[in-house]
Design a protein around this motif. Sequence first.
Motif, PDB file in Angstrom:
ATOM      1  N   ARG A  23       0.832  -1.201   0.000  1.00 51.87           N
ATOM      2  CA  ARG A  23       0.000   0.000   0.000  1.00 51.87           C
ATOM      3  C   ARG A  23       0.871   1.257   0.000  1.00 51.87           C
ATOM      4  O   ARG A  23       0.558   2.244  -0.678  1.00 51.87           O
ATOM      5  N   SER A  24       1.976   1.242   0.746  1.00 52.36           N
ATOM      6  CA  SER A  24       2.878   2.394   0.769  1.00 52.36           C
ATOM      7  C   SER A  24       3.418   2.690  -0.626  1.00 52.36           C
ATOM      8  O   SER A  24       3.526   3.851  -1.036  1.00 52.36           O
ATOM      9  N   LEU A  25       3.759   1.610  -1.350  1.00 48.26           N
ATOM     10  CA  LEU A  25       4.300   1.791  -2.693  1.00 48.26           C
ATOM     11  C   LEU A  25       3.270   2.422  -3.621  1.00 48.26           C
ATOM     12  O   LEU A  25       3.582   3.354  -4.381  1.00 48.26           O
ATOM     13  N   LEU A  26       2.032   1.960  -3.555  1.00 52.55           N
ATOM     14  CA  LEU A  26       0.986   2.516  -4.412  1.00 52.55           C
ATOM     15  C   LEU A  26       0.671   3.961  -4.033  1.00 52.55           C
ATOM     16  O   LEU A  26       0.481   4.822  -4.898  1.00 52.55           O
ATOM     17  N   ALA A  28       2.745   6.023  -2.674  1.00 55.01           N
ATOM     18  CA  ALA A  28       3.892   6.815  -3.104  1.00 55.01           C
ATOM     19  C   ALA A  28       3.839   7.083  -4.610  1.00 55.01           C
ATOM     20  O   ALA A  28       4.129   8.196  -5.074  1.00 55.01           O
ATOM     21  N   LEU A  29       3.451   6.055  -5.386  1.00 51.07           N
ATOM     22  CA  LEU A  29       3.331   6.227  -6.833  1.00 51.07           C
ATOM     23  C   LEU A  29       2.277   7.276  -7.171  1.00 51.07           C
ATOM     24  O   LEU A  29       2.404   8.002  -8.160  1.00 51.07           O
ATOM     25  N   GLN A  30       1.246   7.367  -6.342  1.00 49.49           N
ATOM     26  CA  GLN A  30       0.222   8.384  -6.544  1.00 49.49           C
ATOM     27  C   GLN A  30       0.822   9.781  -6.440  1.00 49.49           C
ATOM     28  O   GLN A  30       0.541  10.665  -7.256  1.00 49.49           O
ATOM     29  N   HIS A  31       1.683  10.001  -5.450  1.00 43.91           N
ATOM     30  CA  HIS A  31       2.369  11.287  -5.306  1.00 43.91           C
ATOM     31  C   HIS A  31       3.263  11.575  -6.513  1.00 43.91           C
ATOM     32  O   HIS A  31       3.285  12.688  -7.047  1.00 43.91           O
ATOM     33  N   VAL A  32       4.005  10.552  -6.944  1.00 35.06           N
ATOM     34  CA  VAL A  32       4.919  10.726  -8.085  1.00 35.06           C
ATOM     35  C   VAL A  32       4.138  11.050  -9.347  1.00 35.06           C
ATOM     36  O   VAL A  32       4.509  11.948 -10.114  1.00 35.06           O
ATOM     37  N   ALA A  33       3.035  10.342  -9.575  1.00 37.24           N
ATOM     38  CA  ALA A  33       2.258  10.533 -10.802  1.00 37.24           C
ATOM     39  C   ALA A  33       1.708  11.941 -10.913  1.00 37.24           C
ATOM     40  O   ALA A  33       1.626  12.511 -12.010  1.00 37.24           O
ATOM     41  N   VAL A  34       1.346  12.539  -9.762  1.00 41.96           N
ATOM     42  CA  VAL A  34       0.737  13.864  -9.785  1.00 41.96           C
ATOM     43  C   VAL A  34       1.766  14.975 -10.010  1.00 41.96           C
ATOM     44  O   VAL A  34       1.462  15.987 -10.638  1.00 41.96           O
ATOM     45  N   ARG A 198     -10.351   4.404  -1.816  1.00 42.20           N
ATOM     46  CA  ARG A 198     -10.397   5.820  -1.458  1.00 42.20           C
ATOM     47  C   ARG A 198      -8.979   6.392  -1.352  1.00 42.20           C
ATOM     48  O   ARG A 198      -8.687   7.479  -1.846  1.00 42.20           O
ATOM     49  N   LEU A 199      -8.087   5.644  -0.709  1.00 39.82           N
ATOM     50  CA  LEU A 199      -6.724   6.125  -0.513  1.00 39.82           C
ATOM     51  C   LEU A 199      -6.005   6.327  -1.848  1.00 39.82           C
ATOM     52  O   LEU A 199      -5.201   7.245  -2.004  1.00 39.82           O
ATOM     53  N   LEU A 200      -6.290   5.436  -2.806  1.00 35.17           N
ATOM     54  CA  LEU A 200      -5.592   5.481  -4.094  1.00 35.17           C
ATOM     55  C   LEU A 200      -6.477   6.086  -5.187  1.00 35.17           C
ATOM     56  O   LEU A 200      -6.250   5.848  -6.370  1.00 35.17           O
ATOM     57  N   SER A 201      -7.450   6.888  -4.798  1.00 34.96           N
ATOM     58  CA  SER A 201      -8.422   7.408  -5.764  1.00 34.96           C
ATOM     59  C   SER A 201      -7.758   8.196  -6.892  1.00 34.96           C
ATOM     60  O   SER A 201      -8.124   8.041  -8.064  1.00 34.96           O
ATOM     61  N   THR A 202      -6.774   9.025  -6.570  1.00 33.02           N
ATOM     62  CA  THR A 202      -6.117   9.823  -7.606  1.00 33.02           C
ATOM     63  C   THR A 202      -5.296   8.947  -8.537  1.00 33.02           C
ATOM     64  O   THR A 202      -5.326   9.124  -9.762  1.00 33.02           O
ATOM     65  N   LEU A 203      -4.547   7.994  -7.978  1.00 30.66           N
ATOM     66  CA  LEU A 203      -3.727   7.104  -8.803  1.00 30.66           C
ATOM     67  C   LEU A 203      -4.591   6.252  -9.717  1.00 30.66           C
ATOM     68  O   LEU A 203      -4.286   6.086 -10.908  1.00 30.66           O
ATOM     69  N   VAL A 204      -5.694   5.708  -9.181  1.00 30.56           N
ATOM     70  CA  VAL A 204      -6.604   4.902 -10.005  1.00 30.56           C
ATOM     71  C   VAL A 204      -7.174   5.749 -11.132  1.00 30.56           C
ATOM     72  O   VAL A 204      -7.259   5.304 -12.294  1.00 30.56           O
ATOM     73  N   VAL A 330       5.329   7.267   3.605  1.00 29.19           N
ATOM     74  CA  VAL A 330       4.827   7.135   2.230  1.00 29.19           C
ATOM     75  C   VAL A 330       5.539   8.131   1.326  1.00 29.19           C
ATOM     76  O   VAL A 330       5.991   7.794   0.224  1.00 29.19           O
ATOM     77  N   VAL A 331       5.661   9.368   1.794  1.00 28.65           N
ATOM     78  CA  VAL A 331       6.341  10.395   1.007  1.00 28.65           C
ATOM     79  C   VAL A 331       7.831  10.078   0.868  1.00 28.65           C
ATOM     80  O   VAL A 331       8.438  10.342  -0.171  1.00 28.65           O
ATOM     81  N   GLY A 332       8.416   9.476   1.905  1.00 27.94           N
ATOM     82  CA  GLY A 332       9.814   9.056   1.799  1.00 27.94           C
ATOM     83  C   GLY A 332      10.010   8.035   0.687  1.00 27.94           C
ATOM     84  O   GLY A 332      10.991   8.093  -0.065  1.00 27.94           O
ATOM     85  N   VAL A 333       9.072   7.099   0.566  1.00 28.96           N
ATOM     86  CA  VAL A 333       9.133   6.122  -0.529  1.00 28.96           C
ATOM     87  C   VAL A 333       9.018   6.835  -1.876  1.00 28.96           C
ATOM     88  O   VAL A 333       9.731   6.501  -2.841  1.00 28.96           O
ATOM     89  N   ALA A 334       8.130   7.834  -1.954  1.00 29.98           N
ATOM     90  CA  ALA A 334       7.998   8.604  -3.193  1.00 29.98           C
ATOM     91  C   ALA A 334       9.316   9.298  -3.547  1.00 29.98           C
ATOM     92  O   ALA A 334       9.696   9.369  -4.720  1.00 29.98           O
TER      93      ALA A 334
END
Length: 447
Positions: A23-26, A28-34, A198-204, A330-334
């Motif tokens: 979940r942390s990886l996903l 984090a990817l949401q932050h990167v994608a945006v 809900r947590l990954l709404s932006t990434l999805v 999570v942000v550290g992973v990003a």
Amino acid sequence: MASETDTEIDIQYGLDDRPPWPRSLLLALQHVAVMIVPATAVAYIVGGAVGLGDATAYIVQMVLLFSGLATVVQAYTVGPVGAKLPIVMGTSFTFVGAASTIGINYGLGAVFGAILVTGWLVEGLIGWQFERIRPFFPPLVTGLVVVIIGLYLVPSAMNNAAGGAGSAHYGAAYNIGLAALVLGIAVVLNLFTNGVTRLLSTLVAIAVGYVAAGVLTVTGVAPGLLSFDAVAAQPWLAIPNPGRFGFAFEPVPIVTFAFLFLVSAMETVGDMSSVTAAEGRTPTDEEFRGGLFTDGLMSSLGGVFGAFPVTSFSQNAGIINFTGVMSRHVVGVAGVILAVLGLSPKIGALVTTIPSAVFGGAVLLMAGMVAASGARLITLDVTLDRRNMVILAVALGLGLGVATTPEALGGLPVAARTFFGEPVIVTALSALLLNTFVPGEESPLFD
């Protein structure tokens, strides 16, 4: 995990919570994608303006690398540098105009020389003395900065939603449709579902928009919307080269970037306030100081290697308020992901294939969330009496005025246009001056 109160949003993961690794990886990817598209867009814009050609790819690589390193430092700190807050760092559009103009007139050596000097000097000094100057930045002032940052992002988000300013297909129905699809999915998943969706709404939403863009490309509805040509041209690994563009120390570029780093400091103060507003509080002096140190020192260090200045990214602050995921881990992973992308131009180029319309739909929502979090900061901590309402009216009126009608300053000298043409500067300075010199509880002189 914290629950929702009168002063907090519904926080799913607190500051020191560690979600499970998948979940942390996903998340984090949401932050990167945006943030990855606007962060790298600065390098493309400046590189195109000064005629860098293929060398632009190197600056893109350095922007990703130092955005990642600065993000990790913000999350975990190195000595006094870092805020231990979920602050995603990237290159701000604040520096685009100055970097392009100075690069053309003085050369990129003058740009990186100015960054090297002013980054640590201006923001380091502000961070060092922030405990003394903090009374001048109450929630009324920082809240207004957050609001104007969010509102200022809206036109850029709309341009992306329409296909990107200057695009031959700007405003095409498929671009608007893609942006609406991303926006709609993100809102529906966030408001009507629970748990991981809900947590990954932006990434999805971005993933669905990306797939839809691929379908439009393959079917011929939007030829070239999704292109991988740039990916094939990039190497798998590239090593940073310090001083690649040289250094020159010219007075005008140094003074210009000093003012812009002042803006960057204001943005960082506003974004940090936006993030902690999720907990119903403002950052501590130590958090402000560490965050500003990171802003300045990592910008100067990045300038040595050919990266443009890094600062906090407002749309990622919006994600935190939108999803309720405040975990700094999570942000550290990003940050680690961004740093890896910075060492591999091919992977970085793959991520930047996200179409402008897909990205615009997500950022439009994030920009609105940033502005809303600023408004929330004001309404929670500020008494909206006649004095404060007048300050709000003047600061927002002037800031939005120069943002929407920059040609109104056309008769001013170039230096004045550069300075007063920045909505964040105008809003922050007008709020700062009025709040300081008008008697009231928020004033550091009269309270």
